[in-house]
Scaffold this motif. Structure first.
Motif, PDB file in Angstrom:
ATOM      1  N   THR A  44       0.830  -1.197   0.000  1.00 38.27           N
ATOM      2  CA  THR A  44       0.000   0.000   0.000  1.00 38.27           C
ATOM      3  C   THR A  44       0.869   1.253   0.000  1.00 38.27           C
ATOM      4  O   THR A  44       0.615   2.202  -0.733  1.00 38.27           O
ATOM      5  CB  THR A  44      -0.937   0.005   1.229  1.00 38.27           C
ATOM      6  OG1 THR A  44      -1.724  -1.172   1.194  1.00 38.27           O
ATOM      7  CG2 THR A  44      -1.835   1.219   1.228  1.00 38.27           C
ATOM      8  N   ARG A  47       2.394   1.680  -3.432  1.00 37.20           N
ATOM      9  CA  ARG A  47       1.371   2.128  -4.371  1.00 37.20           C
ATOM     10  C   ARG A  47       1.051   3.606  -4.147  1.00 37.20           C
ATOM     11  O   ARG A  47       0.905   4.382  -5.103  1.00 37.20           O
ATOM     12  CB  ARG A  47       0.116   1.280  -4.199  1.00 37.20           C
ATOM     13  CG  ARG A  47      -0.963   1.562  -5.223  1.00 37.20           C
ATOM     14  CD  ARG A  47      -2.128   0.573  -5.173  1.00 37.20           C
ATOM     15  NE  ARG A  47      -2.482   0.101  -3.853  1.00 37.20           N
ATOM     16  CZ  ARG A  47      -3.307   0.729  -3.010  1.00 37.20           C
ATOM     17  NH1 ARG A  47      -3.842   1.876  -3.351  1.00 37.20           N
ATOM     18  NH2 ARG A  47      -3.594   0.214  -1.824  1.00 37.20           N
ATOM     19  N   LEU A  48       0.960   4.018  -2.875  1.00 36.29           N
ATOM     20  CA  LEU A  48       0.671   5.426  -2.578  1.00 36.29           C
ATOM     21  C   LEU A  48       1.809   6.341  -3.010  1.00 36.29           C
ATOM     22  O   LEU A  48       1.574   7.444  -3.523  1.00 36.29           O
ATOM     23  CB  LEU A  48       0.385   5.592  -1.083  1.00 36.29           C
ATOM     24  CG  LEU A  48      -0.951   5.050  -0.597  1.00 36.29           C
ATOM     25  CD1 LEU A  48      -1.050   5.170   0.920  1.00 36.29           C
ATOM     26  CD2 LEU A  48      -2.104   5.771  -1.260  1.00 36.29           C
ATOM     27  N   LYS A  50       3.897   5.787  -5.478  1.00 37.45           N
ATOM     28  CA  LYS A  50       3.830   5.858  -6.938  1.00 37.45           C
ATOM     29  C   LYS A  50       2.698   6.789  -7.374  1.00 37.45           C
ATOM     30  O   LYS A  50       2.865   7.617  -8.272  1.00 37.45           O
ATOM     31  CB  LYS A  50       3.625   4.458  -7.507  1.00 37.45           C
ATOM     32  CG  LYS A  50       3.582   4.419  -8.998  1.00 37.45           C
ATOM     33  CD  LYS A  50       3.363   3.003  -9.496  1.00 37.45           C
ATOM     34  CE  LYS A  50       3.222   3.005 -11.008  1.00 37.45           C
ATOM     35  NZ  LYS A  50       2.843   1.701 -11.512  1.00 37.45           N
ATOM     36  N   GLU A  51       1.554   6.648  -6.725  1.00 35.19           N
ATOM     37  CA  GLU A  51       0.407   7.489  -7.050  1.00 35.19           C
ATOM     38  C   GLU A  51       0.709   8.963  -6.765  1.00 35.19           C
ATOM     39  O   GLU A  51       0.334   9.844  -7.546  1.00 35.19           O
ATOM     40  CB  GLU A  51      -0.805   7.032  -6.244  1.00 35.19           C
ATOM     41  CG  GLU A  51      -2.090   7.735  -6.601  1.00 35.19           C
ATOM     42  CD  GLU A  51      -3.279   7.206  -5.817  1.00 35.19           C
ATOM     43  OE1 GLU A  51      -4.255   7.964  -5.683  1.00 35.19           O
ATOM     44  OE2 GLU A  51      -3.221   6.064  -5.324  1.00 35.19           O
ATOM     45  N   ASN A  52       1.408   9.247  -5.665  1.00 32.61           N
ATOM     46  CA  ASN A  52       1.801  10.632  -5.350  1.00 32.61           C
ATOM     47  C   ASN A  52       2.713  11.198  -6.421  1.00 32.61           C
ATOM     48  O   ASN A  52       2.564  12.363  -6.817  1.00 32.61           O
ATOM     49  CB  ASN A  52       2.477  10.699  -3.979  1.00 32.61           C
ATOM     50  CG  ASN A  52       1.482  10.705  -2.846  1.00 32.61           C
ATOM     51  OD1 ASN A  52       0.302  10.907  -3.047  1.00 32.61           O
ATOM     52  ND2 ASN A  52       1.975  10.468  -1.646  1.00 32.61           N
ATOM     53  N   GLU A  54       2.853  10.290  -9.564  1.00 32.43           N
ATOM     54  CA  GLU A  54       2.033  10.519 -10.755  1.00 32.43           C
ATOM     55  C   GLU A  54       1.185  11.776 -10.604  1.00 32.43           C
ATOM     56  O   GLU A  54       1.048  12.562 -11.537  1.00 32.43           O
ATOM     57  CB  GLU A  54       1.131   9.303 -11.019  1.00 32.43           C
ATOM     58  CG  GLU A  54       1.881   8.079 -11.473  1.00 32.43           C
ATOM     59  CD  GLU A  54       0.992   6.840 -11.544  1.00 32.43           C
ATOM     60  OE1 GLU A  54      -0.210   6.932 -11.199  1.00 32.43           O
ATOM     61  OE2 GLU A  54       1.514   5.778 -11.928  1.00 32.43           O
ATOM     62  N   LEU A  55       0.625  11.975  -9.415  1.00 34.16           N
ATOM     63  CA  LEU A  55      -0.202  13.165  -9.183  1.00 34.16           C
ATOM     64  C   LEU A  55       0.629  14.441  -9.223  1.00 34.16           C
ATOM     65  O   LEU A  55       0.177  15.469  -9.737  1.00 34.16           O
ATOM     66  CB  LEU A  55      -0.940  13.045  -7.848  1.00 34.16           C
ATOM     67  CG  LEU A  55      -2.083  12.031  -7.819  1.00 34.16           C
ATOM     68  CD1 LEU A  55      -2.625  11.878  -6.406  1.00 34.16           C
ATOM     69  CD2 LEU A  55      -3.190  12.434  -8.770  1.00 34.16           C
ATOM     70  N   HIS A  58       1.299  15.137 -12.854  1.00 31.27           N
ATOM     71  CA  HIS A  58       0.069  15.652 -13.471  1.00 31.27           C
ATOM     72  C   HIS A  58      -0.193  17.096 -13.042  1.00 31.27           C
ATOM     73  O   HIS A  58      -0.615  17.927 -13.851  1.00 31.27           O
ATOM     74  CB  HIS A  58      -1.109  14.748 -13.093  1.00 31.27           C
ATOM     75  CG  HIS A  58      -2.402  15.147 -13.708  1.00 31.27           C
ATOM     76  ND1 HIS A  58      -2.655  15.045 -15.060  1.00 31.27           N
ATOM     77  CD2 HIS A  58      -3.519  15.672 -13.160  1.00 31.27           C
ATOM     78  CE1 HIS A  58      -3.864  15.487 -15.307  1.00 31.27           C
ATOM     79  NE2 HIS A  58      -4.419  15.871 -14.169  1.00 31.27           N
TER      80      HIS A  58
END
Length: 147
Positions: A44, A47-48, A50-52, A54-55, A58
């Motif tokens: 988790t 994943r978080l 990686k998501e951060n 990407e955000l 963006h």
């Protein structure tokens, strides 16, 4: 089994075995539950992260687009103001771009990309969105011709 089913003779024995078995079950399952919890935590977290990333990427792209839109909006407002100011003064106008600015504070000269070859005559007013900037004079400027 028949008596136990009918008269529930072994209920106390089953309860005792269940209590003893529960302790064994907890002892056996604890390492597996701990391992599953740790692996879920790190999965988790990864994943978080990686998501951060990407955000953030963006958001940077969105910020750049927003800056471009702000610049375009300002240019659009400036051009509309220029158009509105020329409509009040004359029906025929020519839009030009500033090519060079003389930095000498006593001369106040600006060279634009329009001249006599575009129909500009000496003495015509030069306007921007705020009003009259100056007037045209004899132009020796001719833009480079494409080869």
């Amino acid at each position: 089994m028949w008596l136990d089913q009918r008269y529930d003779y072994l209920a106390g024995v089953r309860r005792g075995l269940s209590i003893a078995g529960y302790g064994v079950e907890v002892t056996v399952n604890t390492p597996f539950l701990a391992w599953r919890g740790l692996s879920d935590y790190f999965a988790t977290r990864g994943r978080l992260l990686k998501e951060n990333d990407e955000l953030r990427s963006h958001q940077r792209e969105t910020d750049l687009k927003l800056q471009r839109f702000d610049a375009l909006e300002q240019e659009n407002l400036r051009l509309r103001g220029l158009r509105m100011s020329t409509e009040q003064i004359a029906q025929k106008f020519l839009v030009g771009e500033i090519m060079q600015v003389d930095l000498d504070p006593y001369r106040h000269r600006v060279r634009i990309n329009k001249g006599s070859h575009d129909g500009v005559q000496q003495g015509q007013p030069i306007l921007d969105a705020a009003g009259v900037v100056g007037q045209s004079r004899a132009s020796a400027f001719s833009p480079p011709k494409p080869s």
